[in-house]
Design an enzyme around this catalytic site. Structure first.
Site, PDB file in Angstrom:
ATOM      1  N   ARG A 124       0.814  -1.232   0.000  1.00  0.00           N
ATOM      2  CA  ARG A 124       0.000   0.000   0.000  1.00  0.00           C
ATOM      3  C   ARG A 124       0.840   1.271   0.000  1.00  0.00           C
ATOM      4  O   ARG A 124       0.383   2.337   0.405  1.00  0.00           O
ATOM      5  CB  ARG A 124      -0.976   0.034   1.183  1.00  0.00           C
ATOM      6  CG  ARG A 124      -1.964  -1.100   1.141  1.00  0.00           C
ATOM      7  CD  ARG A 124      -3.180  -0.819   1.982  1.00  0.00           C
ATOM      8  NE  ARG A 124      -4.078  -1.946   1.919  1.00  0.00           N
ATOM      9  CZ  ARG A 124      -3.993  -3.005   2.716  1.00  0.00           C
ATOM     10  NH1 ARG A 124      -3.065  -3.044   3.652  1.00  0.00           N
ATOM     11  NH2 ARG A 124      -4.833  -4.000   2.578  1.00  0.00           N
ATOM     12  N   LYS A 164       3.336  11.649 -11.835  1.00  0.00           N
ATOM     13  CA  LYS A 164       2.500  10.695 -12.588  1.00  0.00           C
ATOM     14  C   LYS A 164       3.305   9.434 -12.817  1.00  0.00           C
ATOM     15  O   LYS A 164       4.475   9.493 -13.194  1.00  0.00           O
ATOM     16  CB  LYS A 164       2.106  11.278 -13.946  1.00  0.00           C
ATOM     17  CG  LYS A 164       0.970  12.263 -13.894  1.00  0.00           C
ATOM     18  CD  LYS A 164       0.482  12.536 -15.319  1.00  0.00           C
ATOM     19  CE  LYS A 164      -0.563  13.615 -15.345  1.00  0.00           C
ATOM     20  NZ  LYS A 164      -0.961  13.982 -16.715  1.00  0.00           N
ATOM     21  N   GLU A 173      10.105  17.500 -26.047  1.00  0.00           N
ATOM     22  CA  GLU A 173       9.411  17.991 -24.837  1.00  0.00           C
ATOM     23  C   GLU A 173      10.034  19.318 -24.364  1.00  0.00           C
ATOM     24  O   GLU A 173       9.337  20.173 -23.821  1.00  0.00           O
ATOM     25  CB  GLU A 173       9.461  16.950 -23.713  1.00  0.00           C
ATOM     26  CG  GLU A 173       8.970  15.545 -24.087  1.00  0.00           C
ATOM     27  CD  GLU A 173       7.457  15.421 -24.328  1.00  0.00           C
ATOM     28  OE1 GLU A 173       6.724  16.415 -24.114  1.00  0.00           O
ATOM     29  OE2 GLU A 173       7.027  14.326 -24.753  1.00  0.00           O
ATOM     30  N   LYS A 214       8.520  22.641 -15.621  1.00  0.00           N
ATOM     31  CA  LYS A 214       7.535  21.585 -15.339  1.00  0.00           C
ATOM     32  C   LYS A 214       7.158  21.564 -13.859  1.00  0.00           C
ATOM     33  O   LYS A 214       5.986  21.399 -13.515  1.00  0.00           O
ATOM     34  CB  LYS A 214       8.021  20.209 -15.812  1.00  0.00           C
ATOM     35  CG  LYS A 214       6.953  19.151 -15.522  1.00  0.00           C
ATOM     36  CD  LYS A 214       6.933  17.923 -16.355  1.00  0.00           C
ATOM     37  CE  LYS A 214       5.756  17.051 -15.919  1.00  0.00           C
ATOM     38  NZ  LYS A 214       5.803  15.690 -16.413  1.00  0.00           N
ATOM     39  N   GLU A 223      -4.065  18.051 -12.436  1.00  0.00           N
ATOM     40  CA  GLU A 223      -4.475  18.396 -13.803  1.00  0.00           C
ATOM     41  C   GLU A 223      -5.915  18.897 -13.905  1.00  0.00           C
ATOM     42  O   GLU A 223      -6.714  18.390 -14.683  1.00  0.00           O
ATOM     43  CB  GLU A 223      -4.243  17.205 -14.750  1.00  0.00           C
ATOM     44  CG  GLU A 223      -4.139  17.656 -16.199  1.00  0.00           C
ATOM     45  CD  GLU A 223      -3.578  16.605 -17.151  1.00  0.00           C
ATOM     46  OE1 GLU A 223      -2.622  15.909 -16.789  1.00  0.00           O
ATOM     47  OE2 GLU A 223      -4.112  16.511 -18.264  1.00  0.00           O
ATOM     48  N   ARG A 250      -1.896  22.300 -15.709  1.00  0.00           N
ATOM     49  CA  ARG A 250      -1.101  21.122 -16.102  1.00  0.00           C
ATOM     50  C   ARG A 250      -1.503  20.604 -17.485  1.00  0.00           C
ATOM     51  O   ARG A 250      -0.706  19.957 -18.172  1.00  0.00           O
ATOM     52  CB  ARG A 250      -1.227  20.023 -15.029  1.00  0.00           C
ATOM     53  CG  ARG A 250      -0.238  18.886 -15.237  1.00  0.00           C
ATOM     54  CD  ARG A 250      -0.115  17.948 -14.055  1.00  0.00           C
ATOM     55  NE  ARG A 250       0.927  16.974 -14.312  1.00  0.00           N
ATOM     56  CZ  ARG A 250       1.450  16.157 -13.410  1.00  0.00           C
ATOM     57  NH1 ARG A 250       1.036  16.190 -12.170  1.00  0.00           N
ATOM     58  NH2 ARG A 250       2.396  15.307 -13.733  1.00  0.00           N
ATOM     59  N   ASN A 286       0.029  19.110 -22.399  1.00  0.00           N
ATOM     60  CA  ASN A 286      -0.441  18.231 -23.471  1.00  0.00           C
ATOM     61  C   ASN A 286      -0.299  18.867 -24.857  1.00  0.00           C
ATOM     62  O   ASN A 286      -0.742  18.282 -25.852  1.00  0.00           O
ATOM     63  CB  ASN A 286      -1.911  17.844 -23.252  1.00  0.00           C
ATOM     64  CG  ASN A 286      -2.072  16.960 -22.039  1.00  0.00           C
ATOM     65  OD1 ASN A 286      -1.202  16.142 -21.742  1.00  0.00           O
ATOM     66  ND2 ASN A 286      -3.150  17.149 -21.305  1.00  0.00           N
ATOM     67  N   HIS A 341       0.212  16.861 -27.999  1.00  0.00           N
ATOM     68  CA  HIS A 341       0.018  15.455 -27.653  1.00  0.00           C
ATOM     69  C   HIS A 341      -1.318  14.877 -28.129  1.00  0.00           C
ATOM     70  O   HIS A 341      -1.454  13.658 -28.190  1.00  0.00           O
ATOM     71  CB  HIS A 341       0.157  15.249 -26.140  1.00  0.00           C
ATOM     72  CG  HIS A 341       1.591  15.210 -25.689  1.00  0.00           C
ATOM     73  ND1 HIS A 341       2.440  16.297 -25.854  1.00  0.00           N
ATOM     74  CD2 HIS A 341       2.345  14.231 -25.118  1.00  0.00           C
ATOM     75  CE1 HIS A 341       3.638  15.979 -25.382  1.00  0.00           C
ATOM     76  NE2 HIS A 341       3.620  14.733 -24.932  1.00  0.00           N
ATOM     77  N   HIS A 355      -0.566  11.844 -30.219  1.00  0.00           N
ATOM     78  CA  HIS A 355      -0.875  10.472 -29.784  1.00  0.00           C
ATOM     79  C   HIS A 355      -1.582   9.684 -30.886  1.00  0.00           C
ATOM     80  O   HIS A 355      -1.306   8.498 -31.087  1.00  0.00           O
ATOM     81  CB  HIS A 355      -1.752  10.485 -28.525  1.00  0.00           C
ATOM     82  CG  HIS A 355      -0.941  10.647 -27.273  1.00  0.00           C
ATOM     83  ND1 HIS A 355      -1.419  11.313 -26.163  1.00  0.00           N
ATOM     84  CD2 HIS A 355       0.307  10.244 -26.956  1.00  0.00           C
ATOM     85  CE1 HIS A 355      -0.484  11.312 -25.232  1.00  0.00           C
ATOM     86  NE2 HIS A 355       0.578  10.681 -25.678  1.00  0.00           N
ATOM     87  N   HIS A 368       7.793   8.675 -29.743  1.00  0.00           N
ATOM     88  CA  HIS A 368       6.918   9.657 -29.101  1.00  0.00           C
ATOM     89  C   HIS A 368       7.317  11.097 -29.453  1.00  0.00           C
ATOM     90  O   HIS A 368       6.460  11.908 -29.826  1.00  0.00           O
ATOM     91  CB  HIS A 368       6.952   9.432 -27.582  1.00  0.00           C
ATOM     92  CG  HIS A 368       6.113  10.392 -26.815  1.00  0.00           C
ATOM     93  ND1 HIS A 368       4.736  10.355 -26.841  1.00  0.00           N
ATOM     94  CD2 HIS A 368       6.446  11.425 -26.010  1.00  0.00           C
ATOM     95  CE1 HIS A 368       4.263  11.319 -26.074  1.00  0.00           C
ATOM     96  NE2 HIS A 368       5.282  11.993 -25.558  1.00  0.00           N
TER      97      HIS A 368
END
Ligand SMILES: NC(=O)c1ccc[n+]([C@@H]2O[C@H](COP(=O)([O-])OP(=O)(O)OC[C@H]3O[C@@H](n4cnc5c(N)ncnc54)[C@H](O)[C@@H]3O)[C@@H](O)[C@H]2O)c1
Ligand SMILES: [Zn+2]
Length: 294
Positions: free
Chosen positions: A60, A82, A124, A166, A176, A180, A184, A187, A191, A201
């Site tokens: 946990r 993340k 990025e 960042k 987000e 945030r 994207n 993206h 994507h 990517h």
């Protein structure tokens, strides 16, 4: 055995999956890892994402730290908490948001990083400049990838600046809800193209950024004049700026994007270099312009 037990797994995005998590957990059990065990992830974004995820679920939750070794993981993946894994073709489908105790930077790791991974990372970096920092954009225009690969001070300064950008965004909006989302940029269409063409990517994000710039021109009319400058910078860092693609197929994938709401998509567009905004574009409007933007 080294002073600290080491758990290894094969490199590559295809190993960012539950089976690898199971393997690491079994190893942790074999090693007698407990609630106070500290997990350290040393590697690219795949390793930092998996480390955070295993640390979140093992017993946990145990503490963890990250040592990013690729440009991309230094400026992006290791920052912000993340974590997660892919499920089949669905990228980052399962995961949590949980912050590491530390992120340790040692730029000498980059001496062995293949050039194609440098290029991926710069997609990025250019993204950060586009959405937040016109000055950084101008600095990038002055140098080349080769300059950054050969000058330790230059790359250290660049990575620090990107960590700052960042971190600041994530500090303001960890979960987000707003700011945030700007990360994207490039993206959404990126994507869709990444899924269809199986390209790296960073390449897909680069093409996605160009598409978002073209869309910015359409939406913000004559007010947005920076598309050509952005295309030039991406090419300067060896990133592709267009792709021969099946527009209908890209549009289909886009319609299924998880960021899609009701009958449209929330896009990150630019008002100018360094100044991004979130804009809702209806599917009807998007379809109208689609062939001109990708
Ligand atoms: N959590 C986040 O916020 C976030 C953000 C961006 C990307 N990501 C994730 O990051 C991953 C991509 O990260 P990546 O580009 O680092 O890919 P990666 O981890 O697959 O690394 C790319 C390749 O470089 C190798 N490598 C790493 N460091 C090296 C070094 N110093 N010397 C030689 N080889 C080295 C790796 O073994 C791998 O083969 C994706 O899974 C993506 O989803 C996560
Ligand atoms: Zn990305």
């Amino acid at each position: 055995m080294s002073a600290f037990p080491v758990i290894k797994f094969a490199a590559g995005e295809e190993f960012k999956k539950q089976a690898t998590v199971d393997h690491i957990i079994r190893e942790l059990i074999n090693l007698g890892a407990h609630k106070n065990t500290f997990l350290i992830g040393v590697g690219g974004g795949v390793v930092t994402d998996i480390t955070g995820y295993v640390a979140a679920v093992y017993m946990r939750g145990i503490q963890f730290g990250l040592v990013p070794t690729s440009v991309l993981s230094m400026v992006d993946a290791a920052i912000g908490g993340k974590n997660g894994i892919d499920v089949g073709v669905y990228k980052n489908m399962v995961g949590t948001i949980r912050q590491p105790e530390f992120i340790f930077y040692d730029y000498s790791f980059l001496e062995t990083l293949p050039v194609k991974e440098w290029i991926n990372g710069f997609a990025e970096i250019i993204k950060h400049a586009c959405i937040k920092d016109a000055l950084l954009f101008a600095v990038l225009e002055k140098y080349s990838l080769h300059d950054y690969q050969t000058d330790k001070t230059l790359i250290a300064d660049l990575i620090e600046k990107n960590v700052e950008i960042k971190s600041l965004i994530v500090t303001h909006d960890e979960f987000e809800q707003g700011e945030r989302k700007l990360l994207n940029f490039g993206h959404t269409i990126g994507h869709a193209i990444e899924n269809l063409h199986a390209i790296p990517h960073g390449h897909a994000v680069s093409i996605g950024m160009v598409a978002a710039c073209n869309l910015s021109e359409q939406v913000n009319g004559l007010h947005f004049k920076d598309a050509a400058r952005i295309v030039k910078l991406l090419a300067q860092y060896h990133l592709p700026v267009d792709v021969e693609t099946d527009h209908a197929k890209v549009f289909e994938v886009l319609k299924m994007d998880k960021k899609r709401k009701d009958d449209g998509v929330h896009f990150i567009l630019l008002k100018s270099i360094g100044n991004a905004e979130i804009k809702f574009i209806s599917l009807t409007d998007l379809e109208k312009h689609f062939k001109e933007i990708v």
